[in-house]
Design a protein around this motif. Structure first.
Motif, short mmCIF file in Angstrom:
data_model
loop_
_atom_site.label_atom_id
_atom_site.label_comp_id
_atom_site.label_asym_id
_atom_site.label_seq_id
_atom_site.Cartn_x
_atom_site.Cartn_y
_atom_site.Cartn_z
N HIS A 80 57.87 79.29 64.90
CA HIS A 80 58.73 78.26 64.32
C HIS A 80 59.79 77.81 65.32
O HIS A 80 60.09 76.61 65.44
CB HIS A 80 59.40 78.80 63.05
CG HIS A 80 60.33 77.83 62.41
ND1 HIS A 80 59.88 76.74 61.70
CD2 HIS A 80 61.69 77.78 62.37
CE1 HIS A 80 60.93 76.05 61.25
NE2 HIS A 80 62.03 76.66 61.64
N ALA A 81 60.34 78.76 66.09
CA ALA A 81 61.37 78.43 67.08
C ALA A 81 60.82 77.54 68.19
O ALA A 81 61.56 76.75 68.78
CB ALA A 81 61.96 79.71 67.66
N LEU A 82 59.53 77.67 68.47
CA LEU A 82 58.91 76.91 69.56
C LEU A 82 58.17 75.66 69.07
O LEU A 82 57.68 74.88 69.89
CB LEU A 82 57.92 77.80 70.31
CG LEU A 82 58.47 79.05 70.98
CD1 LEU A 82 57.33 79.89 71.55
CD2 LEU A 82 59.46 78.68 72.07
N ALA A 83 58.11 75.47 67.76
CA ALA A 83 57.22 74.45 67.19
C ALA A 83 57.55 73.03 67.65
O ALA A 83 56.64 72.20 67.78
CB ALA A 83 57.25 74.53 65.66
N ASP A 84 58.82 72.73 67.88
CA ASP A 84 59.20 71.35 68.22
C ASP A 84 59.08 71.04 69.71
O ASP A 84 59.32 69.91 70.12
CB ASP A 84 60.64 71.09 67.76
CG ASP A 84 60.76 71.06 66.24
OD1 ASP A 84 59.74 70.78 65.57
OD2 ASP A 84 61.86 71.32 65.74
#
Length: 200
Positions: free
Chosen positions: A41-45
């Protein structure tokens, strides 16, 4: 410039208690999967173009979870695998801490080779070479490299310009992210270490 996000695998039930090393069959449990999802989630963007992983099961499992938001398949990268702990593989950390050799591991790792295994010098050399090669092949992009605590510490220590004997000063939590940026002949940049640590 290549941005390389070094991610330690998510925790297993034996993380922090046993030197599992390259043993087969050590997988993420529910807690590990949740930790990997939080890192994903932290890397998703981010616009991640590739995800590399040590071939060990727990790293590949972590990498597959991190790859989902980016519709990628992890690329196996043997150079960033776990250190070969030789005859220490599978032993508990409590038992190893009682040995005289443990003092060398902590204070003079540059002089240590695991019995019937690999030295820290060898592990650092092959991991740094892998990271440099990935940076050359992926110039101008952001990539994720899923690896192991000592391997990541050895890589970061090298690019920070630290003597190998100081690499144990670094701490790399499970499922954490460390941000390394390499740009040809320019000085390397270690933008952050051990962020988003959600595990042991």
């Amino acid at each position: 410039m290549t941005r390389i996000l070094l991610v330690r695998h998510a925790p297993t039930e034996e993380t922090g208690t046993r030197l599992t090393g390259r043993l087969p069959g050590v997988s993420l449990g529910p807690d590990g999967e949740r930790a990997a999802l939080a890192t994903a989630h932290a890397l998703a963007d981010l616009e991640v173009t590739a995800i590399y992983s040590s071939p060990i099961e727990r790293t590949m499992e972590t990498a597959r979870i991190l790859a989902l938001p980016h519709n990628l398949s992890p690329i196996t990268e043997p150079g960033v695998t776990e250190i070969d702990f030789g005859t220490w593989t599978g032993q508990t950390l409590d038992s190893l801490r009682q040995t005289e050799l443990w003092k060398t591991v902590q204070s003079r790792p540059s002089q240590f080779r695991f019995p019937e295994g690999e030295s820290f010098v060898q592990a650092q050399a092959r991991a740094v070479e892998s990271v440099r090669r990935i940076a050359r092949e992926r110039t101008g992009s952001t990539v994720v490299v899923v690896s192991h605590s000592d391997t990541i510490k050895l890589v970061l220590s090298h690019f920070l310009g630290q003597p190998l004997d100081l690499f144990q000063c670094l701490r790399i939590a499970t499922a954490s992210i460390s941000d390394l940026r390499l740009d040809g002949d320019q000085a390397p940049v270690v933008a952050s270490i051990n962020t988003t640590g959600v595990g042991r």
